[in-house]
Design an enzyme around this catalytic site. Structure first.
Site, PDB file in Angstrom:
ATOM      1  N   ASP A 140     -11.647  -5.781  10.861  1.00 22.09           N
ATOM      2  CA  ASP A 140     -11.750  -7.233  10.947  1.00 22.09           C
ATOM      3  C   ASP A 140     -12.987  -7.668  11.722  1.00 22.09           C
ATOM      4  O   ASP A 140     -13.751  -8.533  11.275  1.00 22.09           O
ATOM      5  CB  ASP A 140     -10.478  -7.812  11.572  1.00 22.09           C
ATOM      6  CG  ASP A 140     -10.020  -7.033  12.796  1.00 22.09           C
ATOM      7  OD1 ASP A 140     -10.752  -6.112  13.223  1.00 22.09           O
ATOM      8  OD2 ASP A 140      -8.938  -7.330  13.332  1.00 22.09           O
TER       9      ASP A 140
ATOM     10  N   ASP B  26       0.807  -1.212   0.000  1.00 21.29           N
ATOM     11  CA  ASP B  26       0.000   0.000   0.000  1.00 21.29           C
ATOM     12  C   ASP B  26       0.843   1.266   0.000  1.00 21.29           C
ATOM     13  O   ASP B  26       0.311   2.357  -0.152  1.00 21.29           O
ATOM     14  CB  ASP B  26      -0.941   0.004   1.215  1.00 21.29           C
ATOM     15  CG  ASP B  26      -2.356   0.412   0.853  1.00 21.29           C
ATOM     16  OD1 ASP B  26      -2.732   0.231  -0.321  1.00 21.29           O
ATOM     17  OD2 ASP B  26      -3.068   0.926   1.731  1.00 21.29           O
TER      18      ASP B  26
END
Length: 1148
Positions: free
Chosen positions: A851, A419
């Site tokens: 998550d 990223d």
């Protein structure tokens, strides 16, 4: 300019809209993506995408136009001619593109400075073309051997060969004889005489070939009978109406292979009646432990209720304020304990049987005579963002452990998400791919565990134990030397990239100055300023983030990048040999490597890229285009595979009966590099071995961010199969659920596996899918394929929604340029606009703990999850052992929980499909940070009691002490029973209790304040990326433990420690010099103060730094200050009615 239209299997090269046809004229679509590539001969080919007028949801393939300059070789060409080498060409190209830019494939002469030898790797060198003036490389097969189309062995590259076939009349430039076979079939044969995998028939597109899996189980037979590969006579006997041997082969029923329904396969009766062998077993906790455990929970609940009622009915009128604060805190603690304890009523253990998995999926059967693996594919995601905080060496070791995993090579694909778009990470991954050529075969040859080279070579145990091969010592020594050189190259990459970029930059400046002199003649030359670019090994600009940030080359502004580091392996095993040029003898060792892809999604200013969740969603889309594994395993860059068979164990749950309703298999997180005493509870064993096992008995554990094996269609937001049949009410719990009983034939979910919760229709409206998934029709077409391939094996009548055995034994599609170009399109920054990515599809946005939210959404739709605890740890990673880093990690988790509580993901708003105890568990996830408010107040109560001379009760009577004793004893007994059924050690349980108070008085309080600021004031929350590196002291692996880095999170617990120490001194002084000492109140206050200080002891120890380095004078002055403050308090506020020291003391 000539153009030609033809059918495309990668239809996203055509831009489609997510609106109805009548709305196409209103807002403009995102800019079309043009794919361009430069061939080895220097020719550029551009593919442009035109808007389509076809209706949404159409099953027809779209068209796109290829614009090629009018050159002599612009002639119709049979695509099968160069298909074998097209994949190799793609793997040697760096693909870039994105918003408002051209998608280009840059052919890389080399990826790294060192030489690459493995034929699957990008930049692998081959023989040079023998055509004069051509510097390209000869075509090669999976072994790296030259493909020579002519018997004269004249070496020719791909482009020159195409020219010779199309424009040269098919004449070999070497011997001047016609080519006998222009399809290269006879040339694509390995040393053992086995034909290499061939492309699909010309008349069938790749998508049609994938979808054909869902319609027939006879595809392998079809290939053998149509001349692709050798004819398999045994399979022909089993699957056709052989005219001889009646009774020896399985005879299908009249009318075909079905039971009267189209395309439905039925096994013979004698095989269907065989005993069922499950892949997994549920191991219940012994009743001798579980029954007392549940009874104690009930007893403690009753005692707490009676105690709180007694406390409310017996206020302390002498200190009503102290009594009131204590009552409020105790009620909240009882409520919080209930939320934490109730989901633990049904703990379970599970076990897998890998032998049964091998027997079912990798053993020769009637449907799979060759015994080729029938396991589904797995795409493994590794995420990294900053090479400074996540060292490339750590990430490289994780990649190497994945590439060496014990799973069918052709079924594995690894995607690395960078990223940060850093060239350092890119070249480190290329170095890892190069070293894998040695490391992976070494692991396979000698059954190495663990398969992380850094960990393996640093093992304390005997490395030669249980190694039976005579050349192991020699091989290990050579591989160790190679790994040491590999580490030197990785650690030297930053300097190497910087020196290379400086050299190229100086060369560019010199060129610019020369050009300026030529243009200005005698005029004075000014200094030329050229943006300082970062250069790749082949002498071209890096399209990602530059060391000196500039527009379109910074962390938040760069193009999308995809590089196939290791191209897909061949379908059949490729065994090495005893070549002296090789480092080790690889005879009978499979030398293939899994697919490895580097991905850096496009980033542009003005777009919300949604941190890690956005990166994971980009990988989901790119992998669906390139490999489309029905299962996804996500790992952090510092979590490597410690057990090479971990994925097989997870697959046991997915492939077992009822496994099609499992959305993910969560593995426990295990950590290395933790100090032996685990001062800050970094192992977190209470959560992973108690809470998660308990949740496994309800609907399954929560998703904790890494080490999780996902079902792809569950990430896509679909409901589980037979969702109506398994509908549960909100009041159902782990003891049972209400099921609607359907017959197998009438169950509406049996034949419809893809369904979303807001639709009750039997068939989904395909026209809505582009609005949910974006305008990539190939991505949408891949969804039913992934769903079908992820089904359990239908080898028994009890298996519902299964797939036929042998359906996944066909080769994977070859990669081509248009495939990678489509993948570039779906990782662009604008692709998610006006879609449901991050809202309902993929990883969910809006929280720093994406998550937990993602797992909650799946459970809320009725999916179940499973907790897989393996005998040998599945994965291992690193955790911050420094106090400050640990507190910031806990702060991020707690902040995400607060966000969940104030969002629509609050468990109070869960659907009726979620069971009651699961709902309570998720409610506790959102509420636990708020306990910090009451915890901090309660930690100050002992000090306030000692300062004021009062206590939370009027007197320490027998009733209060009895309640306190029973509550404490039941808590200890519950802890002992939890330790018994979970295997957690008592010291680990106590460390968890200590850090619960440390985190509750520091990070949790800050999280509540930040969460409230975000909700009420809209102030965004930023979190610090957890460092994965170790300390600077190479002589001490725990150097980070002793580093004191000040943070404001330390203020509340430090204040609690100081106030309680001073209060104890004040209390003793007050009581000693009182006329009528109140010893009961002193004992009560001192006892609770010591309880607080005992929990905060690791925190105080962390502030002292390294043992022996804290000056003694610090402790002396601390004691003197505490005594002085205590005496001052006694002097200023003396005990009432006394004429002793306190009353007569005067300042001089």
């Amino acid at each position: 300019m000539a153009s030609r239209s033809f059918k495309a299997s990668r239809s996203n090269l055509s831009s489609t809209s997510d609106a109805p046809p009548e709305a196409l004229n209103k807002p403009p679509l995102p800019p079309t993506v043009t794919f361009g590539r430069r061939t080895s001969s220097g020719r550029y080919i551009s593919y442009s995408r035109d808007d389509l007028d076809s209706e949404l949801g159409s099953g027809e393939f779209m068209n796109y136009t290829v614009h090629i300059p009018p050159t002599p070789d612009n002639q119709p060409m049979d695509p099968s001619i160069s298909q074998k080498v097209e994949e190799q060409y793609v793997s040697n190209s760096l693909f870039t593109g994105g918003f408002n830019s051209v998608t280009r494939a840059h052919l890389m002469d080399k990826v790294i400075e060192s030489e690459t030898s493995h034929p699957q790797m990008a930049g692998a060198k081959g023989s040079s073309c023998a055509i004069p003036g051509c510097d390209a490389n000869v075509m090669s097969d999976e072994r790296g051997l030259d493909i020579l189309p002519c018997e004269c062995d004249f070496k020719i590259c791909r482009d020159c060969y195409i020219d010779a076939v199309k424009t040269g009349g098919g004449i070999c430039p070497g011997c001047k004889e016609p080519y006998k076979n222009t399809d290269l079939d006879e040339g694509a044969v390995d040393n053992n005489g086995r034909p290499l995998p061939l492309p699909p028939p010309n008349g069938m597109s790749k998508m049609e070939r994938r979808l054909s899996l869902m319609k027939s189980t006879k595809s392998a037979l079809m290939r053998s009978q149509t001349g692709v590969g050798d004819f398999d006579h045994n399979r022909w006997l089993f699957e056709t109406r052989g005219t001889y041997g009646y009774g020896n082969a399985i005879w299908p029923k009249d009318g075909g292979f079905g039971n009267g329904k189209d395309d439905e396969t039925v096994e013979p009766t004698e095989l269907m009646n065989r005993p069922w062998r499950p892949l997994t077993r549920k191991l219940k906790i012994p009743a001798a432990i579980l029954s007392p455990y549940r009874l104690l929970i009930f007893v403690r609940m009753v005692v707490l209720a009676l105690f709180l009622a007694w406390r409310i009915n017996h206020p302390n009128n002498d200190a009503i304020w102290l009594w009131g604060m204590s009552i409020v805190c105790e009620i909240w603690f009882a409520f919080s304990w209930l939320l934490d304890q109730l989901p633990k009523l049904c703990p379970v253990n599970r076990a897998t049987d890998l032998n049964v998995l091998k027997e079912k999926f990798e053993t020769p059967t009637l449907n799979n005579p060759t015994g080729k693996s029938d396991l589904p594919g797995i795409d493994i995601f590794v995420s990294t963002a900053d090479p400074d905080k996540e060292p490339p060496l750590v990430t490289s070791n994780t990649i190497l452990s994945i590439l060496a995993a014990d799973y069918p090579v052709e079924k594995l694909a690894c995607y690395v998400s960078d990223d940060g778009g850093a060239l350092l990470t890119f070249e480190a991954m290329a170095e890892a791919a190069s070293f894998a050529n040695v490391w992976v075969p070494f692991c396979r040859k000698h059954d190495i565990e663990p398969r992380n080279p850094e960990t393996y070579f640093n093992l304390k145990r005997d490395p030669y134990k249980n190694k039976v091969k005579s050349d192991f010592v020699k091989d290990r020594r050579r591989v160790k030397r190679e790994y040491d050189e590999f580490k030197v190259r990785i650690n030297g990459l930053p300097d190497s990239i910087r020196r290379r970029s400086d050299a190229y930059h100086a060369r560019e400046e010199i060129k610019a100055m020369k050009l300026q002199r030529q243009n200005r003649d005698d005029e004075p030359v000014e200094s030329v300023k050229i943006p300082k670019a970062t250069w790749m090994a082949d002498g071209t600009h890096w399209p990602g983030t530059w060391l000196s940030a500039s527009p379109e080359h910074s962390k938040g502004d760069h193009a999308g990048i995809i590089q196939v580091m290791l191209k897909p392996p061949s379908d059949e095993p490729l065994h090495g040999g005893a070549d002296e040029s090789k480092l080790i003898d690889l005879t009978d060792v499979d030398i293939r490597l899994p697919l490895l892809v580097y991905v850096s999604r496009e980033k542009r200013p003005g777009y919300d890229h949604n941190k890690k969740a956005g990166a994971m969603n980009a990988l989901v889309r790119a992998s669906a285009i390139m490999s489309n594994g029905p299962f996804i395993l996500n790992l952090d860059c510092d979590h490597y595979i410690y057990n090479s068979q971990a994925m097989r164990e997870g697959m046991c749950f997915m492939m077992d009966r009822g496994g099609d309703r499992i959305c993910y298999v969560q593995f426990p997180q295990r950590f290395e590099g933790i100090d032996p005493s685990d001062r800050y509870a970094n192992h977190n064993t209470v959560f992973f071995d108690i809470n998660m096992r308990a949740l496994d008995g309800i609907m399954g554990p929560v998703y904790v961010g890494t080490g999780c094996l996902f079902r792809r269609v569950a990430l896509y937001g679909f409901d589980p199969p037979r969702s109506k049949e398994h509908h549960t009410g909100c009041c159902s719990c782990c003891f049972g659920s209400r099921k609607k009983h359907y017959s197998v034939a009438s169950s509406p979910g049996e034949n419809r596996a893809l369904r979303m919760g807001d639709s009750d229709e039997e068939e989904m409206n395909l026209s809505l899918l582009p609005k949910r998934f974006g305008n990539s029709t190939f991505l949408i077409d891949s969804i039913p394929v992934a769903e079908f391939q992820g089904r359990p094996l239908a080898d028994h009548p009890a298996v519902k929604n299964g797939r036929p055995p042998g359906a996944l034994t066909i080769p994977r599609d070859l990669l081509d340029a248009s495939t990678v170009a489509e993948a570039i399109s779906v990782i662009s920054c604008w692709y998610e606009d006006k879609t449901e990515w991050g809202q309902r599809v993929g990883w969910i946005y809006g929280s720093v703990t994406e998550d937990v939210v993602t797992g909650y959404r799946m459970h809320n739709r009725g999916w179940k999850s499973v907790y897989c605890v393996t005998k040998r740890d599945a994965f291992r990673g690193t955790a911050p052992i420094n106090l400050t880093d640990r507190l910031h990690q806990v702060l991020r988790w707690a902040t995400g929980s607060v966000e969940i509580f104030f969002s629509r993901n609050n468990a109070l708003l869960a659907s009726p499909r979620m069971k009651l105890l699961q709902r309570i568990a998720y409610l506790n996830v959102g509420i636990y940070p708020f306990t910090s408010i009451f915890l901090i107040v309660y930690c100050f109560l002992p000090a306030l009691s000692l300062f004021s001379g009062q206590f939370i009760v009027q007197t320490l009577n027998v009733t209060f002490l009895a309640y306190l004793l029973i509550i404490t004893l039941t808590l200890c007994m519950l802890a002992i029973l939890e330790i018994r059924w979970s295997g957690v050690e008592l010291e680990e349980w106590w460390r968890n209790e200590q850090f619960w108070l440390i985190g509750g008085t520091s990070a949790h309080l800050a999280a509540v304040l930040q969460g409230l600021l975000k909700v009420l004031a809209g102030i965004e929350i930023s979190f610090t990326l957890t460092s994965k590196s170790g300390g600077d002291d190479v002589d001490d692996e725990f150097a980070d433990l002793y580093i004191v880095k000040w943070t404001s999170l330390m203020i509340p617990p430090l204040t609690i420690i100081m106030v309680n120490l001073i209060a104890i001194a004040v209390g003793f002084s007050r009581t000693i010099y009182s006329t009528i000492p109140q010893w009961s109140k002193l004992i009560g206050g001192v006892f609770f103060s010591f309880w607080v200080l005992a929990h905060l002891y690791p925190f105080a120890k962390g502030l002292m730094g390294r043992r022996g380095r804290t000056p003694t004078i610090v402790f002396v002055w601390s004691g003197l200050i505490a005594i002085t403050i205590s005496l001052l308090w006694v002097a200023i506020s003396p005990p009432s009615g006394t004429d002793q020291i306190g009353g007569s003391f005067q300042f001089p």
